[in-house]
Design a protein around this motif. Structure first.
Motif, mmCIF file in Angstrom:
data_model
loop_
_atom_site.group_PDB
_atom_site.id
_atom_site.type_symbol
_atom_site.label_atom_id
_atom_site.label_comp_id
_atom_site.label_asym_id
_atom_site.label_seq_id
_atom_site.Cartn_x
_atom_site.Cartn_y
_atom_site.Cartn_z
ATOM 1 N N GLU A 1 -1.109 -10.042 2.339
ATOM 2 C CA GLU A 1 -0.005 -9.076 2.397
ATOM 3 C C GLU A 1 0.330 -8.539 1.012
ATOM 4 N N GLY B 1 -1.812 -8.079 -1.253
ATOM 5 C CA GLY B 1 -2.966 -7.322 -1.725
ATOM 6 C C GLY B 1 -3.868 -8.067 -2.680
ATOM 7 N N LYS C 1 -8.211 -8.486 2.989
ATOM 8 C CA LYS C 1 -7.209 -7.806 3.806
ATOM 9 C C LYS C 1 -7.122 -8.355 5.221
ATOM 10 N N LYS D 1 -6.011 -2.847 -5.417
ATOM 11 C CA LYS D 1 -4.721 -2.565 -4.784
ATOM 12 C C LYS D 1 -4.137 -1.247 -5.296
ATOM 13 N N SER E 1 -6.152 1.709 -3.845
ATOM 14 C CA SER E 1 -5.891 1.975 -2.428
ATOM 15 C C SER E 1 -4.456 2.470 -2.194
#
Length: 478
Positions: free
Chosen positions: A350, A352, A356, A475, A478
C-alpha cells in the motif's frame, strides 16, 4: 506522519482477545523448548545457568511485549511493527525492517520451524527424515525432510488463503492442544519422573559455568571452565536459542486490522501470551532438571531433550507421543507465522515499497498474493540449512529491529505527544531502556561469536538500501 487509512473497510475485524492471545502464545511455542535446552546445557554446563537463560529470555520478552502495547494502542493497523517504525522514524527505516522481515526474519523463522517439524516427523516416520537424500547437488543436498518442511508451509499457506476464520480456528485448536500437552508433560514429569537424587546432583555447582564436550568415540564428557569473554560468548549463543524460542510474539501486531477493539486487545494479548509462555518454558526446564541427569540434557540424541524427558517419564510410548505433540506444536506455530506475515507485506505494498499485488485482497478478504510470495521464499530457505543455522541467521536482525522499535517509544513521546495512548509502556523509561541495553549487548556478542550468520543477516538489511530507492523511484514515476 500518521496516516488515517481505514483498513477495517477492507479487512474484517473478527478476532477477539482469546484469538489474539492464542496467536501470541501459539506463534511463540514451536520446537525451541524441546530442542535448544541441549545447546544451552553444553554451552554453559550447569543447571543454574540453564535456568537463568530461560528466565532472562522470558523477562526480556515480557518487557518488550508490554512496551509494544503502547505502540499497538497508538497505531492499531495492519503491518504492526512496520507501521511503528514508519511513524517513529521514517519510511526508509520501516522499509528496511519489512525487507529484512521478508528476506530473513519472518520467512527464516517459518523455515526454521518447518525444519523442526520435519525433524520430529523423522522421529515418528524415519523414512521421511533429513538423512534420506533424494537429490544430491553438491553444494546443497535435497532431503526428504526438507520436502516435508516445504510441504507443511505450502499446506498452511493454502489454508490461510481461504480466509482468516480458517487460520483462526486452526490456531486456537493447535495452541490449546500444545498448551494442555505441555502442562501435562510438566505435571506428569514432576509427579512420575522426578527423582530427588537427579535433582540434587544437577544443582551441585549450579553456578559454575563450563563448556561441555563429548568424545564421539569413547563417550567421555569433559568440561572447560568459562570466564570473561568466553563466558559472554557462551551466554550470547545460549540466549540466541532461548530468545528465538520466545520470539514471534510481535506477530499479533501485524493483523491489527482484523482484531476487535485492537487498541485494547493487542496490548492485553501481548502481556497474557508472553507471560503464559514464559511460565511454561521455565517450568519445563525445571522439569527436565528433575527427570534427566544434566549430561543427558546436554547430549540428548539430536538435541531432542523433550523426547528424552518423555521417554524417562513414560517409556517408549511416551517419547513417541511427545514427538507427535511437537509435530502438532510446530505445525500450529507456523500457522500463526504464516497468517500474520502477509499482512505486513500488504501494508508495504500500500505504501508503494513492495510488490503491488501483495496489496490485493482475495474474495476471502486476505492478502493471498503476499501469502504465496512468503511461501515461495520460506520454502527456498528450507534448502539452505538446518534448524540451528536458520536460527542464527534470524536472531541478529530480530534483536536489531526490536531495539529500534522500543527506542521509537522514546522518540514518539516527543514527536507525537498528543496521539492517544490507551496503554503506556510499563515501567517507562527504565524497563524499555533496560531492554535496549540487554538486546544491544546480545546483538553485538552474536556479531562476535556467530560472525558468519550475523554478517549475512546484516548484509540482507544493507542489501535493502538500493531496493528502497528503486521502489521510491518507481512509485514517483507511477
Amino acid at each position: 506522519m500518521s496516516t488515517t487509512i481505514n483498513q477495517n473497510s477492507q479487512f474484517k475485524p473478527s478476532l477477539g482477545l482469546l484469538d489474539a492471545t492464542m496467536l501470541v502464545a501459539g506463534s511463540m511455542i514451536g520446537s525451541g523448548i524441546f530442542i535448544v535446552s541441549s545447546e544451552i546445557a553444553y554451552s554453559l554446563g550447569s543447571a543454574g545457568w540453564l535456568t537463568a537463560m530461560w528466565v532472562l529470555a522470558g523477562i526480556v520478552t515480557i518487557i518488550a511485549a508490554m512496551s509494544y502495547g503502547e505502540l499497538s494502542g497508538m497505531f492499531p493497523r495492519a503491518g504492526g511493527q512496520y507501521v511503528y517504525l514508519r511513524e517513529a522514524y521514517n519510511p526508509f527505516i520501516a522499509f528496511l525492517f519489512g525487507w529484512t522481515q521478508f528476506g530473513v526474519i519472518q520467512t527464516g523463522t517459518i523455515a526454521a520451524v518447518a525444519m523442526a517439524f520435519a525433524k520430529y516427523t523423522d522421529y515418528v516416520f524415519p523414512v521421511l527424515g533429513e538423512s534420506t537424500v533424494i537429490l544430491p547437488l553438491g553444494i546443497v543436498d535435497i532431503t526428504v525432510g526438507q520436502l516435508v518442511a516445504i510441504g507443511s508451509i505450502v499446506l498452511l499457506t493454502f489454508i490461510n488463503t481461504r480466509g482468516v476464520q480458517h487460520g483462526k480456528w486452526l490456531q486456537t485448536i493447535f495452541t490449546l492442544a500444545k498448551l494442555l500437552s505441555l502442562f501435562g508433560l510438566i505435571v506428569f514429569g514432576f509427579l512420575l519422573g522426578a527423582k530427588a537424587e537427579i535433582w540434587n546432583a544437577n544443582w551441585v555447582n549450579a553456578w559454575a559455568p563450563a563448556a561441555l564436550t563429548k568424545d564421539a568415540t569413547t563417550g567421555t564428557i569433559s568440561s572447560v571452565a568459562l570466564g570473561g569473554l568466553t563466558l559472554l560468548g557462551a551466554i550470547a549463543v545460549s540466549m540466541k536459542g532461548s530468545l528465538f524460542s520466545s520470539d514471534a510474539w510481535n506477530n499479533v501486531t501485524f493483523i491489527a486490522a482484523e482484531i476487535k477493539n485492537p487498541q485494547k486487545n493487542i496490548g492485553r494479548s501481548l502481556f497474557l501470551g508472553t507471560l503464559i509462555v514464559t511460565i511454561i518454558y521455565v517450568s519445563t526446564n525445571l522439569m527436565y532438571l528433575s527427570v534427566l541427569p544434566f549430561n543427558e540434557i546436554a547430549f540428548a540424541p539430536n538435541q531432542r531433550v523433550g523426547v528424552a524427558a518423555a521417554q524417562a517419564i513414560f517409556g517408549g510410548v511416551g517419547s513417541l507421543a511427545i514427538a507427535v505433540m511437537i509435530m502438532i506444536s510446530t505445525f500450529g506455530c507456523n500457522n500463526g507465522l504464516i497468517l500474520a506475515g502477509a499482512r505486513m507485506y500488504y501494508t508495504m505494498a500500500e505504501d508503494g515499497v513492495f510488490i503491488k499485488k501483495a496489496a490485493v485482497l482475495n474474495k476471502n478478504s486476505v492478502p493471498a498474493n503476499g501469502l504465496w510470495l512468503q511461501c515461495i521464499w520460506a520454502s527456498i530457505l528450507c534448502l539452505t540449512g538446518s534448524y540451528n543455522k536458520l536460527l542464527a541467521l534470524v536472531i541478529f536482525g530480530v534483536l536489531l529491529f526490536y531495539v529500534l522499535t522500543i527506542y521509537g517509544i522514546f522518540r514518539l513521546r516527543k514527536t507525537q505527544p498528543d496521539v492517544p495512548r490507551p496503554y503506556k509502556a510499563f515501567g517507562y523509561p527504565v524497563l524499555p531502556a533496560i531492554y535496549i541495553v540487554v538486546a544491544s549487548a546480545l546483538a553485538l556478542l552474536l556479531l562476535y561469536t556467530e560472525t558468519t550468520y550475523a554478517l549475512f543477516g546484516l548484509g540482507i538489511i544493507i542489501l535493502g538500501i538500493p531496493f528502497y530507492y528503486i521502489a521510491m523511484k518507481t512509485k514517483k514515476t507511477s
